[in-house]
Design a protein around this motif. Sequence first.
Motif, PDB file in Angstrom:
ATOM      1  N   ILE A   6     -40.471  64.826  54.171  1.00 35.61           N
ATOM      2  CA  ILE A   6     -40.847  64.088  55.373  1.00 35.61           C
ATOM      3  C   ILE A   6     -40.767  62.609  55.036  1.00 35.61           C
ATOM      4  N   LYS A   7     -40.085  61.861  55.859  1.00 35.30           N
ATOM      5  CA  LYS A   7     -39.946  60.424  55.642  1.00 35.30           C
ATOM      6  C   LYS A   7     -40.348  59.662  56.903  1.00 35.30           C
ATOM      7  N   ALA A   8     -40.593  58.378  56.730  1.00 30.73           N
ATOM      8  CA  ALA A   8     -40.939  57.503  57.848  1.00 30.73           C
ATOM      9  C   ALA A   8     -40.123  56.220  57.745  1.00 30.73           C
ATOM     10  N   TYR A   9     -39.772  55.683  58.898  1.00 34.50           N
ATOM     11  CA  TYR A   9     -38.940  54.485  58.955  1.00 34.50           C
ATOM     12  C   TYR A   9     -39.444  53.535  60.038  1.00 34.50           C
ATOM     13  N   VAL A  10     -39.108  52.277  59.871  1.00 42.44           N
ATOM     14  CA  VAL A  10     -39.211  51.311  60.964  1.00 42.44           C
ATOM     15  C   VAL A  10     -37.798  51.061  61.474  1.00 42.44           C
ATOM     16  N   LEU A  11     -37.597  51.322  62.765  1.00 42.79           N
ATOM     17  CA  LEU A  11     -36.307  51.077  63.390  1.00 42.79           C
ATOM     18  C   LEU A  11     -36.380  49.808  64.227  1.00 42.79           C
ATOM     19  N   GLN A  77     -49.519  54.428  65.644  1.00 45.88           N
ATOM     20  CA  GLN A  77     -50.187  53.486  64.754  1.00 45.88           C
ATOM     21  C   GLN A  77     -49.723  53.700  63.315  1.00 45.88           C
ATOM     22  N   PHE A  78     -49.667  52.612  62.580  1.00 44.00           N
ATOM     23  CA  PHE A  78     -49.209  52.696  61.192  1.00 44.00           C
ATOM     24  C   PHE A  78     -50.105  53.615  60.369  1.00 44.00           C
ATOM     25  N   MET A  79     -51.385  53.701  60.729  1.00 42.74           N
ATOM     26  CA  MET A  79     -52.296  54.564  59.982  1.00 42.74           C
ATOM     27  C   MET A  79     -51.867  56.020  60.030  1.00 42.74           C
ATOM     28  N   GLN A  80     -51.204  56.429  61.128  1.00 42.14           N
ATOM     29  CA  GLN A  80     -50.711  57.800  61.215  1.00 42.14           C
ATOM     30  C   GLN A  80     -49.678  58.084  60.138  1.00 42.14           C
ATOM     31  N   VAL A  81     -48.860  57.091  59.816  1.00 44.55           N
ATOM     32  CA  VAL A  81     -47.824  57.279  58.810  1.00 44.55           C
ATOM     33  C   VAL A  81     -48.454  57.624  57.466  1.00 44.55           C
ATOM     34  N   GLU A  82     -49.546  56.952  57.141  1.00 48.96           N
ATOM     35  CA  GLU A  82     -50.234  57.254  55.882  1.00 48.96           C
ATOM     36  C   GLU A  82     -50.739  58.694  55.885  1.00 48.96           C
ATOM     37  N   LEU A  85     -47.594  61.031  55.459  1.00 46.80           N
ATOM     38  CA  LEU A  85     -46.944  61.001  54.153  1.00 46.80           C
ATOM     39  C   LEU A  85     -47.877  61.366  53.004  1.00 46.80           C
ATOM     40  N   LYS A  86     -49.111  60.904  53.053  1.00 44.20           N
ATOM     41  CA  LYS A  86     -50.012  61.121  51.914  1.00 44.20           C
ATOM     42  C   LYS A  86     -50.791  62.423  52.007  1.00 44.20           C
ATOM     43  N   ILE A  87     -51.241  62.768  53.223  1.00 44.59           N
ATOM     44  CA  ILE A  87     -52.089  63.950  53.387  1.00 44.59           C
ATOM     45  C   ILE A  87     -51.259  65.210  53.631  1.00 44.59           C
ATOM     46  N   PHE A  88     -50.337  65.143  54.594  1.00 41.70           N
ATOM     47  CA  PHE A  88     -49.682  66.366  55.053  1.00 41.70           C
ATOM     48  C   PHE A  88     -48.315  66.630  54.424  1.00 41.70           C
ATOM     49  N   ARG A  89     -47.602  65.602  54.005  1.00 47.54           N
ATOM     50  CA  ARG A  89     -46.270  65.829  53.436  1.00 47.54           C
ATOM     51  C   ARG A  89     -46.300  66.809  52.266  1.00 47.54           C
ATOM     52  N   PRO A  90     -47.126  66.612  51.238  1.00 47.56           N
ATOM     53  CA  PRO A  90     -47.125  67.567  50.123  1.00 47.56           C
ATOM     54  C   PRO A  90     -47.520  68.978  50.556  1.00 47.56           C
ATOM     55  N   PHE A  91     -48.381  69.060  51.546  1.00 48.64           N
ATOM     56  CA  PHE A  91     -48.862  70.352  52.026  1.00 48.64           C
ATOM     57  C   PHE A  91     -47.770  71.108  52.785  1.00 48.64           C
ATOM     58  N   LEU A  92     -46.926  70.394  53.527  1.00 47.26           N
ATOM     59  CA  LEU A  92     -45.957  71.030  54.414  1.00 47.26           C
ATOM     60  C   LEU A  92     -44.650  71.409  53.724  1.00 47.26           C
ATOM     61  N   ILE A  93     -44.306  70.750  52.641  1.00 45.82           N
ATOM     62  CA  ILE A  93     -43.039  71.046  51.968  1.00 45.82           C
ATOM     63  C   ILE A  93     -43.008  72.519  51.535  1.00 45.82           C
ATOM     64  N   GLN A 112     -59.940  69.294  57.012  1.00 48.26           N
ATOM     65  CA  GLN A 112     -61.072  69.706  57.836  1.00 48.26           C
ATOM     66  C   GLN A 112     -61.733  68.553  58.583  1.00 48.26           C
ATOM     67  N   TYR A 113     -61.443  67.315  58.205  1.00 44.08           N
ATOM     68  CA  TYR A 113     -61.956  66.163  58.946  1.00 44.08           C
ATOM     69  C   TYR A 113     -60.971  65.732  60.038  1.00 44.08           C
ATOM     70  N   ALA A 114     -59.925  66.520  60.239  1.00 44.77           N
ATOM     71  CA  ALA A 114     -58.877  66.138  61.179  1.00 44.77           C
ATOM     72  C   ALA A 114     -59.151  66.604  62.598  1.00 44.77           C
ATOM     73  N   ARG A 115     -60.384  66.908  62.931  1.00 47.98           N
ATOM     74  CA  ARG A 115     -60.704  67.373  64.275  1.00 47.98           C
ATOM     75  C   ARG A 115     -60.473  66.278  65.319  1.00 47.98           C
ATOM     76  N   THR A 116     -60.449  65.029  64.881  1.00 46.41           N
ATOM     77  CA  THR A 116     -60.200  63.929  65.803  1.00 46.41           C
ATOM     78  C   THR A 116     -59.698  62.731  65.001  1.00 46.41           C
ATOM     79  N   GLY A 117     -59.538  61.578  65.629  1.00 48.47           N
ATOM     80  CA  GLY A 117     -59.177  60.356  64.928  1.00 48.47           C
ATOM     81  C   GLY A 117     -57.758  60.344  64.397  1.00 48.47           C
ATOM     82  N   VAL A 118     -57.548  59.519  63.364  1.00 46.95           N
ATOM     83  CA  VAL A 118     -56.206  59.265  62.848  1.00 46.95           C
ATOM     84  C   VAL A 118     -55.573  60.525  62.271  1.00 46.95           C
ATOM     85  N   TRP A 119     -56.348  61.387  61.647  1.00 48.52           N
ATOM     86  CA  TRP A 119     -55.770  62.600  61.080  1.00 48.52           C
ATOM     87  C   TRP A 119     -55.222  63.507  62.177  1.00 48.52           C
TER      88      TRP A 119
END
Length: 396
Positions: A6-11, A77-82, A85-93, A112-119
């Motif tokens: 999973i990658k992220a870019y600014v276009l 939001q840029f926070m979603q990218v983190e 890439l950091k939380i879900f990318r390793p889990f999903l591969i 488990q803290y992803a019930r709302t907010g940025v996660w």
Amino acid sequence: MKITDIKAYVLKTEFTPEWPLIDLQTTPLHYYDEYNGTPVRHSQSVHLDPEAGFAKNIMIEIMTDEGISGIHIPVNQFMQVEGVLKIFRPFLIGMNPLEIRTIRDKCDRYAQYARTGVWMASIAAIDNALWDLQGKVAGLPTFRLLGGGRTRIQPYISTLGCVTEDLSQVKEWAVKVKEMGVWGQKWFFKYGPGSGNEGIDKNLALAHTVREAVGADTNIMFDAWASWDLTYCLDMFKRLEEVNPYFIEEPLRADRIEAFKMLKDKTDIKIATGEKLLNRFELHEFLKQNVIDFYQPEPEMFGGISETKFVGELCELYGVKFAPHGMSLMPILSVTAAMAPDISPCFEYLMRTVPGFISPLKNPPQIVDGYVQLDERPGLYTIDESKIVQKTEIVI
């Protein structure tokens, strides 16, 4: 089929808005004197170091071992990218990207803290990209995979950013939007409790100018951007009755359910809210309490297409109108096309920003004769590489 990365870019794409951003709306921060009457910058991706003549959007890409990728753009939001890439990318591969429902449930249980907010918003970006990928695998547009048969839908136009002080210009823009033949138009109040009686008068002047410009047969709505309190709402709703707005959006902070209940008991004006409710359980409390007339989730934040479609059906159960809105036009169109027209009669189109959000796409949807035609190409997005001025990978 397996997810390999999973990658992220600014276009960066060339873009000059037809409707320039030249004004602000009220925000909850305007209770504080130092913010009252001043712009409060948003953290959305189109505002990422804005430059004249360009739009910048964040895109995520989910890649597979079969060479097919799914994308989502814009990431809010840029926070979603983190989170992606950091939380879900390793889990999903290594997972099968076609198992969208299972992946969605696993992400919920993993974070488990992803019930709302940025996660939760990070999961939304992943979910939308997976629906794009599934459509490309199937050779079908995503709205068809969702069971949608509506091929054109009316938007309502959000005039966010239009000047509200110059009432002659308000009238000019209101007439221009009406002539587009769309479902309705929404304007943004600039003033709240911190601006006193002068702010009330200016808000009312805006509302009356819009109504007088478009006549009695046009749907007009107003957005207070969760910036009023109950006392102010009771006063303003009473004053606005003669303008006959179709709804007032987000008059109160999102979690003020008791205040919403008291407001609903005191007014005949419809209440819209929901963009800051980020899961089905939060929404269900509002539906059970009968405090929402018009629910407006944002698929780029609210768990993606999967969760947005689920709550659309929940709204149907309670007889509440459902109109996805926000930045992500393609997921919005796909979900709306899969809903009955009496439940979801329209969707929001941000006239200043949506053209920037879809500027990297090949033949992006346009409003023609008051409607947007659904795209029959596979998936959600078809990127036009010739429009990309600069593509920068985000490495976290």
